[in-house]
Structure formats: C-alpha cells, structure tokens
Design a protein around this motif. Structure first.
Motif, PDB file in Angstrom:
ATOM      1  N   GLU A 222       0.787  -1.061  -0.097  1.00  0.00           N
ATOM      2  CA  GLU A 222       0.074  -0.063   0.087  1.00  0.00           C
ATOM      3  C   GLU A 222       1.022   1.319   0.074  1.00  0.00           C
ATOM      4  O   GLU A 222       0.656   2.376  -0.637  1.00  0.00           O
ATOM      5  N   PRO A 223       2.071   1.445   0.869  1.00  0.00           N
ATOM      6  CA  PRO A 223       2.717   2.467   0.754  1.00  0.00           C
ATOM      7  C   PRO A 223       3.337   2.762  -0.631  1.00  0.00           C
ATOM      8  O   PRO A 223       3.576   3.917  -1.283  1.00  0.00           O
ATOM      9  N   MET A 224       3.671   1.548  -1.252  1.00  0.00           N
ATOM     10  CA  MET A 224       4.126   1.664  -2.574  1.00  0.00           C
ATOM     11  C   MET A 224       3.209   2.125  -3.805  1.00  0.00           C
ATOM     12  O   MET A 224       3.632   2.944  -4.701  1.00  0.00           O
ATOM     13  N   THR A 225       2.225   1.900  -3.586  1.00  0.00           N
ATOM     14  CA  THR A 225       1.000   2.562  -4.460  1.00  0.00           C
ATOM     15  C   THR A 225       1.079   3.869  -4.378  1.00  0.00           C
ATOM     16  O   THR A 225       0.887   4.672  -5.365  1.00  0.00           O
ATOM     17  N   VAL A 226       1.670   4.622  -3.463  1.00  0.00           N
ATOM     18  CA  VAL A 226       1.638   6.162  -3.144  1.00  0.00           C
ATOM     19  C   VAL A 226       3.198   6.528  -3.747  1.00  0.00           C
ATOM     20  O   VAL A 226       3.111   7.591  -4.678  1.00  0.00           O
ATOM     21  N   PRO A 229       3.868   4.722  -7.843  1.00  0.00           N
ATOM     22  CA  PRO A 229       2.508   4.299  -8.430  1.00  0.00           C
ATOM     23  C   PRO A 229       2.539   3.165  -9.426  1.00  0.00           C
ATOM     24  O   PRO A 229       1.638   2.593  -9.505  1.00  0.00           O
ATOM     25  N   ASP A 230       3.434   3.611 -10.174  1.00  0.00           N
ATOM     26  CA  ASP A 230       3.674   2.637 -11.337  1.00  0.00           C
ATOM     27  C   ASP A 230       4.035   1.130 -10.981  1.00  0.00           C
ATOM     28  O   ASP A 230       3.927   0.363 -11.736  1.00  0.00           O
ATOM     29  N   GLY A 231       4.488   1.029  -9.841  1.00  0.00           N
ATOM     30  CA  GLY A 231       4.996  -0.364  -9.356  1.00  0.00           C
ATOM     31  C   GLY A 231       6.265  -0.857  -9.904  1.00  0.00           C
ATOM     32  O   GLY A 231       6.760  -2.021  -9.905  1.00  0.00           O
ATOM     33  N   VAL A 232       7.073   0.002 -10.606  1.00  0.00           N
ATOM     34  CA  VAL A 232       8.363  -0.383 -11.377  1.00  0.00           C
ATOM     35  C   VAL A 232       9.270  -1.046 -10.325  1.00  0.00           C
ATOM     36  O   VAL A 232      10.013  -1.850 -10.921  1.00  0.00           O
ATOM     37  N   ARG A 233       9.557  -0.358  -9.178  1.00  0.00           N
ATOM     38  CA  ARG A 233      10.521  -0.598  -8.173  1.00  0.00           C
ATOM     39  C   ARG A 233      10.131  -1.879  -7.737  1.00  0.00           C
ATOM     40  O   ARG A 233      11.016  -2.941  -7.359  1.00  0.00           O
ATOM     41  N   MET A 234       8.888  -2.081  -7.315  1.00  0.00           N
ATOM     42  CA  MET A 234       8.677  -3.388  -6.603  1.00  0.00           C
ATOM     43  C   MET A 234       8.895  -4.513  -7.697  1.00  0.00           C
ATOM     44  O   MET A 234       9.166  -5.709  -7.259  1.00  0.00           O
ATOM     45  N   ARG A 235       8.277  -4.501  -8.652  1.00  0.00           N
ATOM     46  CA  ARG A 235       8.436  -5.405  -9.727  1.00  0.00           C
ATOM     47  C   ARG A 235       9.940  -5.783 -10.061  1.00  0.00           C
ATOM     48  O   ARG A 235      10.460  -6.932 -10.015  1.00  0.00           O
ATOM     49  N   GLU A 236      10.615  -4.633  -9.843  1.00  0.00           N
ATOM     50  CA  GLU A 236      12.283  -4.867 -10.310  1.00  0.00           C
ATOM     51  C   GLU A 236      12.599  -5.820  -8.960  1.00  0.00           C
ATOM     52  O   GLU A 236      13.584  -6.861  -9.216  1.00  0.00           O
ATOM     53  N   ALA A 237      12.343  -5.571  -7.867  1.00  0.00           N
ATOM     54  CA  ALA A 237      12.682  -6.361  -6.660  1.00  0.00           C
ATOM     55  C   ALA A 237      12.367  -7.715  -6.567  1.00  0.00           C
ATOM     56  O   ALA A 237      13.052  -8.470  -6.598  1.00  0.00           O
ATOM     57  N   PHE A 238      11.116  -7.858  -6.865  1.00  0.00           N
ATOM     58  CA  PHE A 238      10.489  -9.243  -7.086  1.00  0.00           C
ATOM     59  C   PHE A 238      11.344 -10.112  -8.356  1.00  0.00           C
ATOM     60  O   PHE A 238      11.357 -11.127  -7.990  1.00  0.00           O
ATOM     61  N   LYS A 239      11.481  -9.472  -9.408  1.00  0.00           N
ATOM     62  CA  LYS A 239      12.040 -10.126 -10.405  1.00  0.00           C
ATOM     63  C   LYS A 239      13.650 -10.473  -9.959  1.00  0.00           C
ATOM     64  O   LYS A 239      13.653 -11.852 -10.314  1.00  0.00           O
ATOM     65  N   ARG A 240      14.071  -9.799  -9.020  1.00  0.00           N
ATOM     66  CA  ARG A 240      15.476 -10.426  -8.890  1.00  0.00           C
ATOM     67  C   ARG A 240      15.415 -11.651  -8.002  1.00  0.00           C
ATOM     68  O   ARG A 240      16.236 -12.538  -7.712  1.00  0.00           O
TER      69      ARG A 240
END
Length: 321
Positions: A222-226, A229-240
């Motif tokens: 939820e904090p990352m949606t603020v 908002p595009d979710g780019v960095r969270m997807r990058e972390a999970f990809k790794r």
C-alpha cells in the motif's frame, strides 16, 4: 568474496544517528503527506528490527568467526536504522495530526515471524533476509526517500543505503553457499528432525505465512502505491527474487521449491482463476508479484551470472531512476 575485506568495510562503515544534523527545518507538506510519511518511517523502524532479528539468528548459527563478526555489525546496523527511522518520523511529525504506532498487520505478523525464526533452516533464514532487503532497499526505501525529497531524509537514507549495500552483498554470498554441494553434504550429515520437531516447525511456519500477506500488503504494497504508483521498483525487486530462486543450486532447496511451485501454479491461467487467492495467501505475496516478471533471455543471463555479479547488479538497480 573476500570476507576479511568485507569485515573491514563493515567495521569502517559504522556511523551514529546523532552525527546527522537534526536541527534542519523539515520541508512543508500537506496534511495527507505528513501523516503518510510519518507512518512510513514508523513502520520502517519495525521492519528494520525484523531484519535485526534475522541477522542475529544468522550470527548465532554460523561457525565462521569472520561471518560472526560481520553479522554482529549487521545487527548493530539494523538497530541504528530503526532508531534513525524513529527520529525521521519525529522530525516530520510537525503538526502532530494524530498518534502514530506500528501498523496493526506488522504487530500481528511480528510474534509469528519471531517464533518461526528459531525453526527456520539456515537457508530459509537467508532467503527471507535476501528477499526482504531487496524489497526494502531496491523498492521501498528509495521510493519513500524520493517521495519525501527533503535534505534530512536524503542524508539519513544515504547512510542507511550504504549499510544495506553491504548486507545485500553478504546475502547473495550466503545464498551461494546454501546452493553449494558443500552445504548439501553438511546437511546430509546432520541428524534428522523428529516428527514432533517437524510438526512444530510446520505449524510455526504456517502461522507466519497466514499473517505474511496482510503484513506485506499493509506495510509494503500500500505505501508503494503512493510512492511508486507505477509499481516499477517493486516489480524490479521481485524479479530479482524470482531470478535468484531459479539458480540451479538454489532451486533444489526445499523452501525455494515451495516458492517456485507457488509461482508456477499462479502462472497457470486455469489454476489462477480457480485458486489464485489461496495460492497468493499461502505464498504470502500478492498475485501480481507472483506472475512471471522476467523473460527467457533474462533467465538465461541470470543462470550464467555468478552470485557476486547478481549482487552487484542488484546494488546498481538502487541507483537507477
């Protein structure tokens, strides 16, 4: 990796929260931004203390005296990060719009996580700290820092990120060890767990996983949606996380096989339609981050890379825009 050199770097890189200039005036924020930022830093303190517990457990388990000293510095680092986060929360709590406390989902998750920690195998403990620090460092901390965009936050986060870079380097180093034949040989030589021990371990881990998804949703997602908002960095972390989980030695470990099975199940359209929410809850992660986040070329490239090279690339991702 040269552990003696890393230890020297860890000991040389120590700093004190009081060394920062807390007298600077915080930037002006809207009411909503101030409330959100103070809550983010409040929760960050709790997250850092979970990481501290993981490193303390790793310090307790290793027989390598150099690694023991390295993990000891990490325990100190994480407590310092928690204190810095609390000071940042107080610094930006200019108007005192409300009383702040740790997120309820974090509070509920914490005792089950700590209870499960003593039952984790060493590679599971390392898997959690590697995944957690990739999410924290590659995604959450730098996104919060960019969102705050203030001198005080930049100064503190620069030092915290410097510490976290050392942590991630060691996390990958340990992942390499736990993927090795040498670790498997050591594991084979250990006495098996009794049925009661296996049952206790399974129950503690299942309880932790039950509370993991709401914890992740409320404290990370939820904090990352603020702040992202595009979710780019969270997807990058999970990809790794996905890519290191699929390294040949890593994916033979039982916990990695469990997580890969959850990912593979969620990526099957029919299974996702029928049991998607259940798979997501069991895995302790939102469905969109269980989806395949890499292409075949990226997977092949990761397979050719050393663990040190993967660590360097992850650290480089922190500097990306």
């Amino acid at each position: 990796m040269n552990l003696e050199r890393m230890l020297e770097k860890c000991e040389r890189g120590q700093w004190n929260v009081d060394d920062l200039d807390w007298s600077v005036t915080p930037k002006e924020m809207s009411r909503d931004d101030e409330v959100a930022v103070v809550q983010y830093f409040t929760d960050m303190a709790g997250i850092e203390r979970l990481a501290k517990a993981l490193f303390a457990e790793q310090q307790r388990r290793t027989s390598d005296p150099v690694l023991q000293r390295i993990f000891a510095t990490f325990v100190v680092d994480e407590e310092r990060h928690a204190v810095a986060a609390e000071r940042l929360a107080a610094h930006y709590n200019v108007h005192g719009y409300r009383t702040y406390s740790l997120n309820e989902s974090l509070v509920k998750f914490q005792p089950h996580f700590l209870a499960a920690l003593s039952n984790f195998s060493s590679e599971v403990a390392n898997a959690y700290i590697l995944a957690g620090e990739l999410i924290l460092d590659v995604a959450l901390l730098r996104s919060i820092n960019d969102h705050v965009d203030d001198a005080m936050s930049h100064e503190a986060m620069h030092l915290i990120n410097r510490d976290e870079s050392r942590h991630i380097a060691i996390d990958y180093h340990m992942a390499e060890y736990y993927a090795s034949d040498a670790y498997q040989e050591w594991l084979d030589a250990q006495p098996g767990k009794s049925l009661s021990e296996q049952r206790r371990t399974a129950i503690s881990v299942l309880k932790m996983l039950y509370f993991a998804k709401p914890f992740f949703r409320d404290v990370f997602q939820e904090p990352m949606t603020v702040v992202d908002p595009d979710g780019v960095r969270m997807r990058e972390a999970f990809k790794r996380i996905h890519l290191v989980s699929r390294k040949p030695g890593v994916k033979r470990r039982p916990f990695a096989r469990f997580l890969l099975a959850m990912q593979d199940a969620y990526n099957r359209p029919l299974l996702r339609k029928v049991a998607g929410p259940l798979i997501s809850r069991v895995a302790g992660a939102p469905g969109e981050l269980l989806m395949k986040l890499y292409d075949d070329e990226e997977l092949a490239r990761a397979g050719r890379m050393s663990f040190d090279e993967m660590a360097e690339e992850a650290l480089g991702a922190k500097e990306a825009s």
